[in-house]
Write a protein that holds these residues in place. Sequence first.
Motif, short mmCIF file in Angstrom:
data_model
loop_
_atom_site.label_atom_id
_atom_site.label_comp_id
_atom_site.label_asym_id
_atom_site.label_seq_id
_atom_site.Cartn_x
_atom_site.Cartn_y
_atom_site.Cartn_z
N PRO A 1 0.82 -1.22 0.00
CA PRO A 1 0.00 0.00 0.00
C PRO A 1 0.85 1.27 0.00
N GLY A 2 0.43 2.22 -0.82
CA GLY A 2 1.13 3.49 -0.90
C GLY A 2 2.18 3.57 -1.98
N THR A 3 2.61 2.42 -2.52
CA THR A 3 3.62 2.43 -3.58
C THR A 3 2.98 2.79 -4.92
N THR A 4 3.84 3.13 -5.88
CA THR A 4 3.34 3.46 -7.21
C THR A 4 2.58 2.29 -7.83
N HIS A 5 3.10 1.08 -7.63
CA HIS A 5 2.43 -0.10 -8.19
C HIS A 5 1.05 -0.27 -7.57
N TRP A 6 0.96 -0.13 -6.27
CA TRP A 6 -0.34 -0.26 -5.59
C TRP A 6 -1.34 0.75 -6.13
N ILE A 7 -0.94 2.00 -6.23
CA ILE A 7 -1.84 3.06 -6.69
C ILE A 7 -2.29 2.79 -8.13
N THR A 8 -1.36 2.33 -8.98
CA THR A 8 -1.71 2.03 -10.37
C THR A 8 -2.73 0.90 -10.45
N ILE A 9 -2.49 -0.18 -9.70
CA ILE A 9 -3.42 -1.31 -9.71
C ILE A 9 -4.75 -0.90 -9.09
N ARG A 10 -4.69 -0.15 -7.99
CA ARG A 10 -5.91 0.30 -7.32
C ARG A 10 -6.82 1.07 -8.27
N ASP A 11 -6.25 2.02 -8.99
CA ASP A 11 -7.06 2.82 -9.91
C ASP A 11 -7.54 2.00 -11.10
N SER A 12 -6.74 1.00 -11.51
CA SER A 12 -7.15 0.13 -12.61
C SER A 12 -8.31 -0.77 -12.19
N VAL A 13 -8.32 -1.20 -10.93
CA VAL A 13 -9.43 -2.01 -10.41
C VAL A 13 -10.73 -1.23 -10.49
N ARG A 14 -10.71 -0.01 -9.99
CA ARG A 14 -11.93 0.80 -10.02
C ARG A 14 -12.38 1.05 -11.46
N ARG A 15 -11.44 1.39 -12.33
CA ARG A 15 -11.81 1.68 -13.72
C ARG A 15 -12.40 0.44 -14.40
N ALA A 16 -11.77 -0.72 -14.21
CA ALA A 16 -12.27 -1.95 -14.83
C ALA A 16 -13.64 -2.31 -14.28
N MET A 17 -13.83 -2.18 -12.98
CA MET A 17 -15.11 -2.52 -12.39
C MET A 17 -16.22 -1.57 -12.86
N GLU A 18 -15.92 -0.30 -12.93
CA GLU A 18 -16.94 0.66 -13.37
C GLU A 18 -17.25 0.52 -14.85
N GLU A 19 -16.25 0.16 -15.65
CA GLU A 19 -16.46 0.10 -17.10
C GLU A 19 -17.12 -1.19 -17.55
N GLN A 20 -16.77 -2.34 -16.89
CA GLN A 20 -17.36 -3.58 -17.36
C GLN A 20 -17.64 -4.62 -16.28
N GLY A 21 -17.31 -4.30 -15.03
CA GLY A 21 -17.70 -5.17 -13.94
C GLY A 21 -16.80 -6.35 -13.69
N TRP A 22 -15.58 -6.39 -14.26
CA TRP A 22 -14.67 -7.51 -14.03
C TRP A 22 -13.25 -7.17 -14.44
N PHE A 23 -12.33 -7.94 -13.91
CA PHE A 23 -10.93 -7.88 -14.35
C PHE A 23 -10.29 -9.22 -14.04
N VAL A 24 -9.08 -9.43 -14.57
CA VAL A 24 -8.34 -10.66 -14.31
C VAL A 24 -7.15 -10.31 -13.42
N ALA A 25 -7.03 -11.02 -12.30
CA ALA A 25 -5.92 -10.81 -11.39
C ALA A 25 -4.84 -11.87 -11.61
N GLU A 26 -3.63 -11.43 -11.84
CA GLU A 26 -2.48 -12.32 -11.86
C GLU A 26 -2.01 -12.42 -10.42
N PHE A 27 -2.33 -13.55 -9.77
CA PHE A 27 -2.21 -13.67 -8.31
C PHE A 27 -1.44 -14.93 -7.96
N ASN A 28 -0.37 -14.77 -7.15
CA ASN A 28 0.47 -15.91 -6.79
C ASN A 28 0.21 -16.41 -5.36
#
Length: 331
Positions: free
Chosen positions: A21-48
């Motif tokens: 939290p607070g890093t550039t990567h976190w902020i970028t992913i955070r904003d992408s989550v909101r945008r994807a959810m608002e635009e089409q209601g889903w996204f794919v997480a690359e999660f390990n």
Amino acid sequence: MGSHEEQCLPILDFSREKLVPGTTHWITIRDSVRRAMEEQGWFVAEFNGVSPDLREDLLSGMKDMYELPYEVKIKNENHKASHGYMSMVVDDYRIHESLGIDYATDPQACKDFSKLLWPQGNDPLSQTTHRYAAAVAELDQTGMRMLYESYGMDEKKHSASHSESTRYLLRMLSYRRQRNGEANTGFVSHTDKSFMSILHQNHVLGLQLKTMTDQWVGFNPSPTRFVVLSGMGLTAWSNDRIKPCYHRVVMSADEVRYSLGFFSFHKGTIRTPEELVDDQHPLRYYPFEHDGLLRFYESYVNSMKKSSEDLLQLYCGVKSTPLLGDHSLPP
């Protein structure tokens, strides 16, 4: 409607070591989550967060589970809609089956599930399902934390409240092609009644997702890719900023497709936060009990013999007649 190539999928890097939290990567992913959810209601997480061994152990356990007699599998009963054993039979051939573990992040719930199917229990399966549920719950909670932050809400307060009030359903599903060689389209286009849904699977193709331009995208699975979908609960919570995601399964392969559905539900009342209500976004939904929505869905489908795209609006929409017996109204 055609099928788009996979490059249309918003694939976001949720690697544990990068999500600070607070890093550039976190902020970028955070904003992408909101945008994807608002635009089409889903996204794919690359999660390990789910190791290859854990995934393989669970898929192997599912294969053993589906080899059990039908009379054993139907012991997985649950009064909540789509929570217990379900199947679809075409011409005496079972093309779809699924079983569910409610409160799957509770180790006792996983043990109780295994004892339903095996009198002596099945410790490997109960341990595997619990470990899997705990890992995927982390993904769910991270996604919600990002939405809180992105909407400028008190993340600490809301994250703690969300975690305490959420129960998780783990569904284990199998799909087969129809005996006559036709595609299995039993799971037609639909939205989920959950808060959020997270889908994971083996290598067999079949899942399709709807884009904001009403086109279907075929999902190409991999061991570390999880599809995160918005459900009706998130739609009500977001005050219609996020729409529920339409998705379907079209099974054309000769192999069995094993899939894992991880669904979050609110244990109490879903309310739109006051931070998400303003002049541009007046309140769209009255507060409601999440389990009440499930009961309404089941009674509506049984009485009308069909599903409804307007289920949430019919149940608790401000512009509809509120169902006083099933959810609380604001003062």
